[in-house]
Scaffold this active site. Structure first.
Site, short mmCIF file in Angstrom:
data_model
loop_
_atom_site.label_atom_id
_atom_site.label_comp_id
_atom_site.label_asym_id
_atom_site.label_seq_id
_atom_site.Cartn_x
_atom_site.Cartn_y
_atom_site.Cartn_z
N GLU A 63 0.70 -1.05 -0.05
CA GLU A 63 0.00 0.12 -0.11
C GLU A 63 0.75 1.26 -0.06
OE1 GLU A 63 -3.07 0.37 -0.73
OE2 GLU A 63 -3.51 -1.50 -0.87
N TYR A 146 -6.69 6.48 4.05
CA TYR A 146 -6.93 5.49 3.13
C TYR A 146 -6.01 4.09 3.45
CZ TYR A 146 -5.47 2.57 -1.02
OH TYR A 146 -5.24 1.50 -1.43
N ASP A 164 -9.39 4.69 -2.99
CA ASP A 164 -8.37 5.17 -3.77
C ASP A 164 -8.94 5.70 -5.14
OD1 ASP A 164 -8.81 3.05 -5.80
OD2 ASP A 164 -6.90 2.63 -5.62
N CYS A 226 -16.06 -0.60 -21.69
CA CYS A 226 -17.42 -0.73 -20.97
C CYS A 226 -17.98 -2.10 -21.50
CB CYS A 226 -18.27 0.48 -21.52
SG CYS A 226 -17.62 1.98 -20.70
N CYS A 229 -17.18 -4.59 -18.94
CA CYS A 229 -17.50 -4.15 -17.44
C CYS A 229 -18.87 -4.93 -16.74
CB CYS A 229 -18.02 -2.62 -17.34
SG CYS A 229 -18.37 -1.99 -15.68
N CYS A 235 -24.61 1.38 -15.18
CA CYS A 235 -23.80 2.69 -15.03
C CYS A 235 -24.35 3.85 -15.33
CB CYS A 235 -22.54 2.40 -15.96
SG CYS A 235 -21.40 3.75 -15.93
#
Length: 318
Positions: A63, A146, A164, A226, A229, A235
């Site tokens: 991270e 975060y 994030d 897309c 997706c 969406c």
């Protein structure tokens, strides 16, 4: 995703006026969880920090390294780091300058010092084990909102909103119907992330990882795919015809000719040297004396470089 009501927000610019209200999301959030998590189970990259043997320390190291740095650059440094310092106590016992040296060219080298400081605190306060409690994680030096949420979620399977850049972009498009999130994380985004969080801890931790991966691989900043997706049908941005970004100009990252580039060149000399370096060796790294001096002063001020008598410099030992 359908929800025509106006959301609550601290600033009217935070979220479009026709975005879904946080209260309404409970009815539809579940429609996003299953397809995204199922997609993740099938398409997630096999990354070393996702393997059980990485442990909480491996997750924490990843991270720190992944902040503003792509995976392909992190992978070799991560593996070398964990081979050298498999536990926080191993890193804490070494000089902070060695952390800066091992950081290599990942960029933003203050992260190396912060990770070293976190390792020292873990060793001193928590018997060398990365704490499980979110508040204790947040209290470690160099750990922000975060990173604490990410470690608690990814290492310990806890229920936290992990926001994030990738996740924020997925939520902005899928839920609020805009191409990009604001430049800085807003209170409205945090409320949205909490509203979308599954109730079950294990599902919530998988959702955090899955939505992040979706933003990294599919719902990318440019050239989004897309057709691949798993939530394209829901969406809001796609259903609205993918309207262009209407907010403030997005900040681009520049490097050439900046103080960051000069700092990087000066640090590269010190990383490669195992004895103090004279000023003259650093002077050869950049032609403009005022900018070079400013960059060197900044490195010293940040604790990344230690000045010695006689015009010598080295990576910090303490």
């Amino acid at each position: 995703m359908t929800a025509p009501t106006k959301p609550p927000h601290d600033n009217p610019a935070d979220v479009p006026a026709d975005s879904p209200s946080v209260a309404s999301l409970g009815e539809t959030a579940g429609d996003l969880h299953a397809p995204v998590i199922d997609w993740f189970e099938e398409h997630a990259r096999d990354l070393p920090w996702r393997r059980p043997e990485a442990g909480p320390w491996g997750v924490m190291v990843s991270e720190f390294m992944l902040q503003q740095t792509p995976v392909n650059r992190v992978l070799p440094v991560y593996e070398q780091w964990l081979a050298r310092w498999p536990r926080p106590a191993d890193l804490a016992a070494d000089a902070p300058g060695e952390a800066v040296r091992a950081w290599g060219r990942l960029g933003y080298p203050r992260r190396a010092l912060r990770l070293h400081g976190a390792a020292q605190a873990i060793t001193e306060r928590h018997d060398g084990d990365v704490p499980t409690d979110h508040a204790q994680l947040l209290a470690l030096p160099g750990i922000g909102e975060y990173t604490a949420a990410a470690v608690a979620s990814f290492a310990y399977g806890q229920r936290h909103a992990v926001l994030d850049t990738n996740v924020r972009r997925v939520f902005a498009r899928a839920v609020t119907g805009v191409q990009y999130p604001p430049n800085a994380t807003t209170a409205a985004e945090r409320r949205l992330a909490r509203a979308l969080l599954p109730d079950d801890e294990r599902t919530a931790s998988r959702w955090a990882a899955a939505s992040m991966e979706l933003g990294a691989l599919i719902c990318t900043a440019k050239n989004e795919t897309c057709q691949r997706c798993p939530i394209a049908a829901q969406c809001a941005w796609r259903l609205a015809g993918k309207p262009d970004h209407a907010g403030p100009p997005r900040r681009g990252q520049t490097y050439a000719g900046t103080d960051r580039q000069v700092r990087g060149r000066l640090l590269a000399v010190l990383r490669e040297a195992h004895a103090p370096v004279p000023q003259s060796a650093l002077d050869r790294m950049w032609h403009e004396p005022v900018q070079r001096a400013r960059a060197l002063d900044g490195l010293v001020s940040d604790g990344l470089v230690e000045p010695l008598p006689g015009g010598l410099y080295r990576l910090p030992l303490t």
